[in-house]
Each structure stands twice: as structure tokens, then as C-alpha cells.
Design a protein around this motif. Structure first.
Motif, PDB file in Angstrom:
ATOM      1  N   VAL A 163       0.836  -1.198   0.000  1.00 21.03           N
ATOM      2  CA  VAL A 163       0.000   0.000   0.000  1.00 21.03           C
ATOM      3  C   VAL A 163       0.872   1.250   0.000  1.00 21.03           C
ATOM      4  CG1 VAL A 163      -1.667   1.329   1.346  1.00 21.03           C
ATOM      5  CG2 VAL A 163      -1.971  -1.138   1.077  1.00 21.03           C
ATOM      6  N   ALA A 164       1.933   1.234   0.808  1.00 21.94           N
ATOM      7  CA  ALA A 164       2.836   2.387   0.845  1.00 21.94           C
ATOM      8  C   ALA A 164       3.475   2.615  -0.526  1.00 21.94           C
ATOM      9  CB  ALA A 164       3.917   2.174   1.903  1.00 21.94           C
ATOM     10  N   HIS A 165       3.845   1.514  -1.197  1.00 19.44           N
ATOM     11  CA  HIS A 165       4.455   1.645  -2.522  1.00 19.44           C
ATOM     12  C   HIS A 165       3.460   2.196  -3.532  1.00 19.44           C
ATOM     13  CE1 HIS A 165       6.911   0.700  -6.017  1.00 19.44           C
ATOM     14  NE2 HIS A 165       5.866   0.074  -6.534  1.00 19.44           N
ATOM     15  N   GLU A 166       2.221   1.703  -3.475  1.00 15.65           N
ATOM     16  CA  GLU A 166       1.218   2.161  -4.428  1.00 15.65           C
ATOM     17  C   GLU A 166       0.836   3.616  -4.197  1.00 15.65           C
ATOM     18  OE1 GLU A 166       0.018   0.500  -7.018  1.00 15.65           O
ATOM     19  OE2 GLU A 166       1.351  -1.152  -6.541  1.00 15.65           O
ATOM     20  N   LEU A 167       0.861   4.058  -2.944  1.00 13.44           N
ATOM     21  CA  LEU A 167       0.503   5.448  -2.648  1.00 13.44           C
ATOM     22  C   LEU A 167       1.642   6.408  -2.948  1.00 13.44           C
ATOM     23  CD1 LEU A 167      -1.354   5.016   0.778  1.00 13.44           C
ATOM     24  CD2 LEU A 167      -2.389   5.480  -1.445  1.00 13.44           C
ATOM     25  N   ARG A 168       2.871   5.919  -2.875  1.00 12.75           N
ATOM     26  CA  ARG A 168       4.021   6.810  -2.988  1.00 12.75           C
ATOM     27  C   ARG A 168       4.095   7.477  -4.361  1.00 12.75           C
ATOM     28  NH1 ARG A 168       7.529   3.292  -1.917  1.00 12.75           N
ATOM     29  NH2 ARG A 168       7.516   3.612   0.345  1.00 12.75           N
ATOM     30  N   THR A 173       3.940  12.396  -7.518  1.00  6.48           N
ATOM     31  CA  THR A 173       3.609  13.121  -8.753  1.00  6.48           C
ATOM     32  C   THR A 173       2.801  14.373  -8.448  1.00  6.48           C
ATOM     33  OG1 THR A 173       3.613  11.038  -9.987  1.00  6.48           O
ATOM     34  CG2 THR A 173       2.510  12.914 -11.001  1.00  6.48           C
ATOM     35  N   ILE A 174       1.801  14.228  -7.578  1.00  7.55           N
ATOM     36  CA  ILE A 174       0.968  15.387  -7.218  1.00  7.55           C
ATOM     37  C   ILE A 174       1.818  16.448  -6.530  1.00  7.55           C
ATOM     38  CG2 ILE A 174      -0.927  16.145  -5.732  1.00  7.55           C
ATOM     39  CD1 ILE A 174      -2.263  13.444  -6.256  1.00  7.55           C
ATOM     40  N   ARG A 175       2.685  16.033  -5.635  1.00  7.34           N
ATOM     41  CA  ARG A 175       3.506  16.997  -4.904  1.00  7.34           C
ATOM     42  C   ARG A 175       4.455  17.734  -5.845  1.00  7.34           C
ATOM     43  NH1 ARG A 175       7.650  15.721   0.160  1.00  7.34           N
ATOM     44  NH2 ARG A 175       8.403  17.872   0.389  1.00  7.34           N
ATOM     45  N   SER A 176       5.121  16.973  -6.728  1.00  7.61           N
ATOM     46  CA  SER A 176       6.061  17.630  -7.648  1.00  7.61           C
ATOM     47  C   SER A 176       5.329  18.577  -8.589  1.00  7.61           C
ATOM     48  CB  SER A 176       6.828  16.574  -8.446  1.00  7.61           C
ATOM     49  OG  SER A 176       5.938  15.804  -9.237  1.00  7.61           O
ATOM     50  N   SER A 177       4.124  18.192  -9.023  1.00  5.99           N
ATOM     51  CA  SER A 177       3.362  19.078  -9.900  1.00  5.99           C
ATOM     52  C   SER A 177       2.955  20.355  -9.174  1.00  5.99           C
ATOM     53  CB  SER A 177       2.112  18.359 -10.421  1.00  5.99           C
ATOM     54  OG  SER A 177       2.462  17.224 -11.192  1.00  5.99           O
ATOM     55  N   ALA A 194      -4.954  18.538 -15.433  1.00  3.22           N
ATOM     56  CA  ALA A 194      -5.506  17.235 -15.805  1.00  3.22           C
ATOM     57  C   ALA A 194      -4.604  16.103 -15.311  1.00  3.22           C
ATOM     58  CB  ALA A 194      -5.674  17.151 -17.323  1.00  3.22           C
ATOM     59  N   GLY A 195      -3.294  16.314 -15.375  1.00  2.00           N
ATOM     60  CA  GLY A 195      -2.374  15.302 -14.865  1.00  2.00           C
ATOM     61  C   GLY A 195      -2.514  15.110 -13.365  1.00  2.00           C
ATOM     62  N   ILE A 196      -2.670  16.228 -12.656  1.00  2.00           N
ATOM     63  CA  ILE A 196      -2.874  16.133 -11.197  1.00  2.00           C
ATOM     64  C   ILE A 196      -4.181  15.416 -10.895  1.00  2.00           C
ATOM     65  CG2 ILE A 196      -3.206  17.470  -9.088  1.00  2.00           C
ATOM     66  CD1 ILE A 196      -1.403  19.620 -10.287  1.00  2.00           C
ATOM     67  N   GLU A 197      -5.224  15.724 -11.682  1.00  2.00           N
ATOM     68  CA  GLU A 197      -6.514  15.078 -11.462  1.00  2.00           C
ATOM     69  C   GLU A 197      -6.421  13.569 -11.706  1.00  2.00           C
ATOM     70  OE1 GLU A 197     -11.170  15.468 -12.902  1.00  2.00           O
ATOM     71  OE2 GLU A 197      -9.548  16.112 -14.223  1.00  2.00           O
ATOM     72  N   ARG A 198      -5.673  13.163 -12.729  1.00  2.00           N
ATOM     73  CA  ARG A 198      -5.516  11.727 -12.999  1.00  2.00           C
ATOM     74  C   ARG A 198      -4.866  11.009 -11.828  1.00  2.00           C
ATOM     75  NH1 ARG A 198      -4.131  13.510 -18.245  1.00  2.00           N
ATOM     76  NH2 ARG A 198      -1.899  13.419 -17.713  1.00  2.00           N
ATOM     77  N   GLU A 199      -3.841  11.607 -11.247  1.00  2.00           N
ATOM     78  CA  GLU A 199      -3.182  10.977 -10.095  1.00  2.00           C
ATOM     79  C   GLU A 199      -4.105  10.941  -8.884  1.00  2.00           C
ATOM     80  OE1 GLU A 199      -0.384   9.409 -10.231  1.00  2.00           O
ATOM     81  OE2 GLU A 199      -0.089   9.957 -12.326  1.00  2.00           O
ATOM     82  N   LEU A 203      -5.440   7.619  -6.888  1.00  2.00           N
ATOM     83  CA  LEU A 203      -5.477   7.419  -5.435  1.00  2.00           C
ATOM     84  C   LEU A 203      -6.867   7.040  -4.975  1.00  2.00           C
ATOM     85  CD1 LEU A 203      -3.250  10.344  -4.080  1.00  2.00           C
ATOM     86  CD2 LEU A 203      -2.765   7.894  -3.942  1.00  2.00           C
ATOM     87  N   GLN A 204      -7.871   7.706  -5.522  1.00  2.00           N
ATOM     88  CA  GLN A 204      -9.242   7.419  -5.126  1.00  2.00           C
ATOM     89  C   GLN A 204      -9.634   5.988  -5.493  1.00  2.00           C
ATOM     90  OE1 GLN A 204     -12.124  10.062  -6.859  1.00  2.00           O
ATOM     91  NE2 GLN A 204     -13.688   9.570  -5.351  1.00  2.00           N
ATOM     92  N   ARG A 205      -9.226   5.534  -6.692  1.00  2.00           N
ATOM     93  CA  ARG A 205      -9.514   4.158  -7.090  1.00  2.00           C
ATOM     94  C   ARG A 205      -8.814   3.167  -6.176  1.00  2.00           C
ATOM     95  NH1 ARG A 205      -8.577   6.129 -12.358  1.00  2.00           N
ATOM     96  NH2 ARG A 205      -6.511   5.140 -12.333  1.00  2.00           N
ATOM     97  N   LEU A 206      -7.579   3.461  -5.821  1.00  2.00           N
ATOM     98  CA  LEU A 206      -6.828   2.571  -4.943  1.00  2.00           C
ATOM     99  C   LEU A 206      -7.499   2.453  -3.582  1.00  2.00           C
ATOM    100  CD1 LEU A 206      -4.404   0.822  -4.220  1.00  2.00           C
ATOM    101  CD2 LEU A 206      -3.134   2.906  -3.684  1.00  2.00           C
TER     102      LEU A 206
END
Length: 377
Positions: A163-168, A173-177, A194-199, A203-206
Motif C-alpha cells: 500500500v505504501a508503494h502504491e501510494l508513494r 507526482t501530485i507533490r512535484s506538480s 488534468a495530470g494532477i486530477e488523474r493521479e 489514489l481514489q480508485r486505490l
């Protein structure tokens, strides 16, 4: 230190109780034997002595005192033998009780020490099985419990790491953007947002998949069963993913099927299973490949298969493909895929309907087939 001091106390108490129980049995048996001999010896000895005196022609004479002395001598001799025999029996029984108590206490002591280490987090503890008796069965059950706890702990740690790996990745990506937007490095354009929204959606799907998996593994899946033809969820699933197959230029085909295959299932749950399997096949099939969806009767069951001409699965990976977050290709990114637990959720959903699901493949580069079976209505 507290556990170490309690361990000898437990051993001493259990050993003392076993010793006392054996001692009581021995003493009661010895007392009964001595009492019986004391009550019956005079009569029995007297009867046999009288028979012997008669057989000897009365050589003992008619002196009552002499006859009484003979009877008393015989009785004392018998009682002396009985007392010595009882004493020897008591000593032998005590020796056996000590050996037996030690045999019982030793494996229990080992299990006590192992359980204390397990309570401290050392789940690799096992105890030797002393034999095929009740103690051996107890030791075997203890080892099975320890193995189950060990596997549960490993799965828990693996889940936390996965879970930590999948969230990281999406969080990074969101933070760097966002940092790029704040510093003016990234342009404030629709593509950036749009890229931020995709990430964020990833997360929401996960999170949603993890909630679904948690309910599934806890056996809390709610099913609203209804009698449906399997053709219905198959057609809905194909229609739902048709555009994605076209975008990737992968052919999606439905093999000829028996239209009279009815099952009593939760329509949306089976649709979820089909969507997961078709999405998985699409993800691992290159452009120009094919995915074939088929359904047929298999005795009293309906068998649904999703076959592809994709990357295939090595035989060493087949037993693990339904494990959560398991990846055949460890270097493969999930940025364009799912959360990695769709197959795990599918397995739980199929099993909740009383069915089975499995995977087959002829090897890497030779495609794979995922099949599940449901009882016919």
C-alpha cells in the motif's frame, strides 16, 4: 524476565500436581491392599493351617496356645510380605509418576516458552512433536497455529509495504506538480491540472479497491442475487470496455455461446469480475492482439473464460496471480494500469457465489486464460 520467572513456577506447580495425583492413587491402592490382607489373612491362614494340621495327623497337637502362635506367625509373615510389597509398589509408582510427569511437563514447558516468544513478536517459533499421542496432537496444533500467525504477520507487513508503494508514486507526482506550479516551473495550463486530477483519481480508485478488498477478505460482501442469463453481463462488460480495446487496437471477440445458461448471482458483482478480467487481458496484450471471451456449460456449472494473446505467465507465477499487489513483471509500472488487486477481489467475488477461479498459460509470450465457474440455476 517476568516470563522467565513464571516458567519454573508453572513447571513446579504442574509437576507437583501430577506427583500428588499419582501419590494419592498409589497410597489408596496400597491402603486397600494392606487393609484387605489384614482383614482376610487370619481367616485364610487359619483355614489353610487347619487343613495342613489335619493332613499331618494332628502333629501340631491340641494345645490352643500353640495353634494360636502358629496362626499369628503365619499372619505376621503374610502381613510383612504384603507391607514390603506395598512399599515396593509405592516406590515403583512414584518413580513412574516422576518420569511421566517430566514427559508431560517438558513439551508443555516448551510450548509455554514458545508462546511467550510469539507474544513478543517472534512468529518463527516451533516446538518438537513428542509423538502420536494427545501431547503430539497438541504440539502439532500449536505449530499449525504458529505457522498461521506467521503467515498472517507476513501478509500484514507485505500489505503495508504494498500500500505504501502504491501510494508513494501518485503522491510524489501530485507533490512535484504542485511544487512546479508554485515555483512557476510548470505552466498553469489545463494539461497540468488534468495530470494532477488523474493521479488524484488513481489514489481514489486505490482507496476504493482497498475498501472492497478489506470487505471481501473479511467475508462481508453483500450479494443481491437474481436469476440472469450469463449473456447479459458479458455483453455489458464488452460494451463498457469496447472503446478502450479500440484505442489500443486490440480485438475483443465473443465466442459462440449457449444462450440458456442461467445463474443466480449478483449482476453487478459478476459484471465487476468480467470487467477486471477483460481489463487485465487488455493491459497485458500488445496492439494487434486478440482477447476472446467465451462461456459454455460444464456439467452443472457455467464456465466463463477470458483468453488473450498477450505476454503470458510463467509457471512459477501462476499460483500467485490472485494474490494482492502481485506482479509477474516486477519492473512493470502500474501508472497506466489498475491498483493491482483487481484479480484478488475477483477471486473473492467468485468464491462468494460458490464458484472457483483459476489462471492458465503456456508460458511467457504465449498468452493466458483466466477462467471462473459458477453453479447453474
Amino acid at each position: 524476565m517476568k516470563g522467565d520467572s513464571a516458567q519454573p513456577t508453572l513447571r513446579q506447580r504442574l509437576g507437583l500436581r501430577l506427583f500428588l495425583s499419582y501419590l494419592i492413587v498409589v497410597l489408596v491402592g496400597g491402603a486397600v491392599m494392606v487393609g484387605t490382607a489384614w482383614l482376610l489373612a487370619p481367616t485364610s491362614v487359619g483355614r489353610h493351617a487347619e487343613a495342613m494340621r489335619t493332613a499331618m495327623g494332628g502333629t501340631l497337637g491340641d494345645d490352643p496356645a500353640l495353634i494360636a502362635d502358629v496362626y499369628r506367625a503365619f499372619t505376621d509373615g503374610v502381613m510383612e510380605v504384603v507391607v514390603f510389597a506395598a512399599g515396593a509398589a509405592i516406590l515403583a509408582a512414584l518413580l513412574i509418576s516422576v518420569i511421566t510427569a517430566r514427559r508431560i511437563v517438558t513439551p508443555i514447558r516448551a510450548m509455554t516458552a514458545a508462546s511467550q516468544r510469539i507474544a513478543g513478536g517472534d512468529y518463527g517459533q516451533r516446538v518438537p512433536v513428542p509423538g502420536a499421542d494427545e501431547l503430539g496432537a497438541l504440539a502439532g496444533s500449536f505449530n499449525l497455529m504458529a505457522e498461521t500467525l506467521d503467515q498472517t504477520e507476513r501478509r500484514r507487513l507485505e500489505l503495508i509495504g504494498d500500500v505504501a508503494h502504491e501510494l508513494r508514486t501518485p503522491l510524489a507526482t501530485i507533490r512535484s506538480s504542485m511544487e512546479g506550479l508554485i515555483d512557476g516551473v510548470l505552466p498553469a495550463e489545463p494539461e497540468t491540472y488534468a495530470g494532477i486530477e488523474r493521479e488524484a483519481m488513481r489514489l481514489q480508485r486505490l482507496v476504493g479497491d482497498l475498501e472492497e478488498l478489506s470487505r471481501a477478505e473479511a467475508g462481508q460482501i453483500s450479494l443481491e442475487r437474481q436469476r440472469v442469463s450469463l449473456q447479459e453481463p458479458l455483453m455489458v462488460a464488452m460494451k463498457r470496455l469496447q472503446s478502450q480495446f479500440e484505442d489500443k487496437q486490440v480485438s475483443l471477440e465473443l465466442a459462440p455461446a449457449d444462450p440458456d445458461l442461467f445463474v443466480r448471482v449478483d449482476f453487478n458483482r459478476i459484471l465487476q469480475v468480467l470487467t477486471n478480467l477483460l481489463g487485465n487481458a487488455l493491459q497485458h496484450t500488445s496492439p494487434g492482439g486478440r482477447v476472446i471471451l467465451s462461456v459454455r456449460r460444464d456439467g452443472n456449472s457455467a464456465r466463463v473464460s477470458v483468453s488473450d494473446t498477450g505476454a503470458g505467465i510463467g509457471p512459477e507465477h501462476l499460483p500467485h496471480v490472485f494474490e494482492r499487489f502481485y506482479r509477474v513483471d516486477k519492473s512493470r509500472s502500474r501508472a497506466g494500469g489498475g491498483s493491482g488487486i483487481g484479480l484478488t477481489i475477483s477471486r473473492h467475488l467468485v468464491e462468494a457465489h460458490g464458484g472457483q477461479i483459476w489462471a492458465a498459460s503456456d508460458g511467457l509470450g504465449r498468452g493466458s486464460t483466466f477462467t471462473f465457474r459458477l453453479p447453474l440455476d
